[in-house]
Design a protein around this motif. Sequence first.
Motif, PDB file in Angstrom:
ATOM      1  N   ARG A   1       0.837  -1.206   0.000  1.00 27.75           N
ATOM      2  CA  ARG A   1       0.000   0.000   0.000  1.00 27.75           C
ATOM      3  C   ARG A   1       0.872   1.256   0.000  1.00 27.75           C
ATOM      4  NH1 ARG A   1      -5.518   1.730  -0.248  1.00 27.75           N
ATOM      5  NH2 ARG A   1      -6.025   3.029   1.541  1.00 27.75           N
ATOM      6  N   GLN A   2       1.903   1.245   0.834  1.00 28.40           N
ATOM      7  CA  GLN A   2       2.814   2.388   0.894  1.00 28.40           C
ATOM      8  C   GLN A   2       3.519   2.596  -0.443  1.00 28.40           C
ATOM      9  OE1 GLN A   2       5.234   1.248   4.288  1.00 28.40           O
ATOM     10  NE2 GLN A   2       4.195   2.750   5.587  1.00 28.40           N
ATOM     11  N   ASP A   3       3.917   1.503  -1.084  1.00 27.60           N
ATOM     12  CA  ASP A   3       4.584   1.611  -2.385  1.00 27.60           C
ATOM     13  C   ASP A   3       3.647   2.193  -3.431  1.00 27.60           C
ATOM     14  OD1 ASP A   3       6.870   0.559  -1.313  1.00 27.60           O
ATOM     15  OD2 ASP A   3       6.557  -1.468  -2.107  1.00 27.60           O
ATOM     16  N   ALA A   4       2.381   1.762  -3.414  1.00 24.40           N
ATOM     17  CA  ALA A   4       1.402   2.264  -4.381  1.00 24.40           C
ATOM     18  C   ALA A   4       1.170   3.756  -4.184  1.00 24.40           C
ATOM     19  CB  ALA A   4       0.087   1.494  -4.247  1.00 24.40           C
ATOM     20  N   ILE A   5       1.092   4.183  -2.934  1.00 26.20           N
ATOM     21  CA  ILE A   5       0.892   5.601  -2.631  1.00 26.20           C
ATOM     22  C   ILE A   5       2.109   6.404  -3.061  1.00 26.20           C
ATOM     23  CG2 ILE A   5       0.718   7.259  -0.730  1.00 26.20           C
ATOM     24  CD1 ILE A   5      -1.158   5.259   0.648  1.00 26.20           C
ATOM     25  N   ALA A   6       3.309   5.885  -2.815  1.00 26.39           N
ATOM     26  CA  ALA A   6       4.535   6.586  -3.196  1.00 26.39           C
ATOM     27  C   ALA A   6       4.618   6.745  -4.715  1.00 26.39           C
ATOM     28  CB  ALA A   6       5.755   5.829  -2.672  1.00 26.39           C
ATOM     29  N   ARG A   7       4.265   5.688  -5.449  1.00 29.46           N
ATOM     30  CA  ARG A   7       4.293   5.769  -6.916  1.00 29.46           C
ATOM     31  C   ARG A   7       3.265   6.767  -7.429  1.00 29.46           C
ATOM     32  NH1 ARG A   7       4.737   0.111  -6.393  1.00 29.46           N
ATOM     33  NH2 ARG A   7       2.502  -0.109  -6.867  1.00 29.46           N
ATOM     34  N   ALA A   8       2.080   6.728  -6.846  1.00 32.12           N
ATOM     35  CA  ALA A   8       1.025   7.639  -7.283  1.00 32.12           C
ATOM     36  C   ALA A   8       1.403   9.095  -7.000  1.00 32.12           C
ATOM     37  CB  ALA A   8      -0.295   7.291  -6.605  1.00 32.12           C
ATOM     38  N   TRP A   9       2.004   9.338  -5.832  1.00 30.61           N
ATOM     39  CA  TRP A   9       2.413  10.702  -5.504  1.00 30.61           C
ATOM     40  C   TRP A   9       3.480  11.197  -6.486  1.00 30.61           C
ATOM     41  CZ3 TRP A   9       0.953  14.967  -3.531  1.00 30.61           C
ATOM     42  CH2 TRP A   9       1.880  15.971  -3.213  1.00 30.61           C
ATOM     43  N   GLU A  10       4.404  10.341  -6.840  1.00 28.62           N
ATOM     44  CA  GLU A  10       5.424  10.701  -7.815  1.00 28.62           C
ATOM     45  C   GLU A  10       4.783  11.108  -9.143  1.00 28.62           C
ATOM     46  OE1 GLU A  10       9.382   8.672  -9.940  1.00 28.62           O
ATOM     47  OE2 GLU A  10       8.321   7.633  -8.337  1.00 28.62           O
ATOM     48  N   GLU A  11       3.743  10.381  -9.557  1.00 31.00           N
ATOM     49  CA  GLU A  11       3.038  10.702 -10.801  1.00 31.00           C
ATOM     50  C   GLU A  11       2.256  12.005 -10.668  1.00 31.00           C
ATOM     51  OE1 GLU A  11       0.644   7.356 -11.803  1.00 31.00           O
ATOM     52  OE2 GLU A  11       2.359   6.015 -12.112  1.00 31.00           O
ATOM     53  N   VAL A  12       1.658  12.236  -9.500  1.00 30.82           N
ATOM     54  CA  VAL A  12       0.928  13.487  -9.263  1.00 30.82           C
ATOM     55  C   VAL A  12       1.867  14.679  -9.419  1.00 30.82           C
ATOM     56  CG1 VAL A  12      -0.168  14.900  -7.474  1.00 30.82           C
ATOM     57  CG2 VAL A  12      -0.929  12.547  -7.844  1.00 30.82           C
ATOM     58  N   VAL A  13       3.024  14.617  -8.780  1.00 29.13           N
ATOM     59  CA  VAL A  13       3.985  15.718  -8.849  1.00 29.13           C
ATOM     60  C   VAL A  13       4.491  15.907 -10.273  1.00 29.13           C
ATOM     61  CG1 VAL A  13       6.245  16.523  -8.075  1.00 29.13           C
ATOM     62  CG2 VAL A  13       4.662  15.487  -6.441  1.00 29.13           C
ATOM     63  N   ALA A  14       4.810  14.802 -10.951  1.00 29.74           N
ATOM     64  CA  ALA A  14       5.309  14.896 -12.331  1.00 29.74           C
ATOM     65  C   ALA A  14       4.267  15.517 -13.254  1.00 29.74           C
ATOM     66  CB  ALA A  14       5.707  13.512 -12.835  1.00 29.74           C
ATOM     67  N   THR A  15       3.008  15.161 -13.066  1.00 29.39           N
ATOM     68  CA  THR A  15       1.942  15.708 -13.902  1.00 29.39           C
ATOM     69  C   THR A  15       1.723  17.186 -13.603  1.00 29.39           C
ATOM     70  OG1 THR A  15       0.874  13.544 -13.995  1.00 29.39           O
ATOM     71  CG2 THR A  15      -0.466  15.451 -14.603  1.00 29.39           C
ATOM     72  N   ALA A  16       1.767  17.544 -12.330  1.00 36.81           N
ATOM     73  CA  ALA A  16       1.606  18.954 -11.956  1.00 36.81           C
ATOM     74  C   ALA A  16       2.716  19.795 -12.577  1.00 36.81           C
ATOM     75  CB  ALA A  16       1.609  19.097 -10.436  1.00 36.81           C
ATOM     76  N   ARG A  17       3.940  19.296 -12.519  1.00 34.27           N
ATOM     77  CA  ARG A  17       5.058  20.019 -13.135  1.00 34.27           C
ATOM     78  C   ARG A  17       4.867  20.129 -14.640  1.00 34.27           C
ATOM     79  NH1 ARG A  17       9.864  16.964  -9.693  1.00 34.27           N
ATOM     80  NH2 ARG A  17       9.594  18.191  -7.759  1.00 34.27           N
ATOM     81  N   ARG A  18       4.331  19.086 -15.236  1.00 36.03           N
ATOM     82  CA  ARG A  18       4.103  19.105 -16.688  1.00 36.03           C
ATOM     83  C   ARG A  18       3.077  20.164 -17.075  1.00 36.03           C
ATOM     84  NH1 ARG A  18       1.990  13.904 -20.260  1.00 36.03           N
ATOM     85  NH2 ARG A  18       2.312  14.865 -22.307  1.00 36.03           N
ATOM     86  N   THR A  19       2.037  20.348 -16.262  1.00 38.13           N
ATOM     87  CA  THR A  19       1.041  21.372 -16.590  1.00 38.13           C
ATOM     88  C   THR A  19       1.667  22.754 -16.633  1.00 38.13           C
ATOM     89  OG1 THR A  19       0.349  21.711 -14.272  1.00 38.13           O
ATOM     90  CG2 THR A  19      -0.850  20.055 -15.545  1.00 38.13           C
ATOM     91  N   ARG A  20       2.632  22.984 -15.748  1.00 39.71           N
ATOM     92  CA  ARG A  20       3.309  24.282 -15.747  1.00 39.71           C
ATOM     93  C   ARG A  20       4.284  24.389 -16.910  1.00 39.71           C
ATOM     94  NH1 ARG A  20       7.420  25.316 -11.106  1.00 39.71           N
ATOM     95  NH2 ARG A  20       8.535  23.953 -12.544  1.00 39.71           N
ATOM     96  N   GLU A  21       5.065  23.341 -17.119  1.00 40.93           N
ATOM     97  CA  GLU A  21       6.065  23.360 -18.183  1.00 40.93           C
ATOM     98  C   GLU A  21       5.443  23.522 -19.564  1.00 40.93           C
ATOM     99  OE1 GLU A  21       7.922  19.653 -17.410  1.00 40.93           O
ATOM    100  OE2 GLU A  21       9.022  20.380 -15.646  1.00 40.93           O
ATOM    101  N   GLU A  22       4.244  22.999 -19.750  1.00 40.52           N
ATOM    102  CA  GLU A  22       3.586  23.064 -21.051  1.00 40.52           C
ATOM    103  C   GLU A  22       2.574  24.213 -21.133  1.00 40.52           C
ATOM    104  OE1 GLU A  22       2.362  19.213 -22.429  1.00 40.52           O
ATOM    105  OE2 GLU A  22       4.293  18.322 -21.931  1.00 40.52           O
ATOM    106  N   GLY A  23       2.642  25.132 -20.177  1.00 37.11           N
ATOM    107  CA  GLY A  23       1.869  26.359 -20.256  1.00 37.11           C
ATOM    108  C   GLY A  23       0.399  26.256 -19.927  1.00 37.11           C
TER     109      GLY A  23
END
Length: 219
Positions: free
Chosen positions: A5-27
């Motif tokens: 469960r902890q691993d799944a949450i850690a992976r999902a959080w990593e994807e959340v942060v990466a996607t949030a950064r992508r929204t900014r990087e792509e305007g």
Amino acid sequence: MSDGRQDAIARAWEEVVATARRTREEGLVVGTSGNVSARVGDIVLVTPTGVPYDRLGPGDAVGVDLEGRQVLGGLVPTSELPLHLAVYRGSGARAVVHTHAVHATAVSTLVPEVPLVHYAAALLGGPVRTAPYARYGTQELADHMLAALRDRTGCLLRNHGTVTYGDSLDEAYDRTAQLEWMCRVWLTASSVPGHSPTLLTPGQLRDVQEALEGYGQPG
């Protein structure tokens, strides 16, 4: 909490942060505007309020239950939490992306529904509606959004931005990008003096939706 469960949450959080950064990087957002979330079981991981995305790390995960009670992390969740939770309660969504994309936000001020200028509308379930205006962070906005999302996977928020959801963050993000692109196409075509864009008919859109059912790689 189990290691799995902890691993799944850690992976999902990593994807959340990466996607949030992508929204900014792509305007699609400016500064800390917009927000991203993903659901892991009964926990919704969501970007925090007022924190630049490039400062978020593995130890900054923010999680709430479906009632909005914080169960993970010390940072305050996004002010748009009611919007995200409404999507998860009202659908089978696993991820939600909210942006202030320029062209889509501009279109939200002009029309109650994005004109059928391209068959990309089929990727969002049909003509994309514009939810009536309500202040950010309110249940009123979440309610307006849910009505606009009926039988759709994305909508515009009047004078505000976009909301899309999907089975994954990649899918939700792609729908956001398609929606922004479609709005840009309509605005561009509409700006030519003396001309009006040709639009697809509902029948033509249904034909595309049927074709998309068999689209992609098997398996």
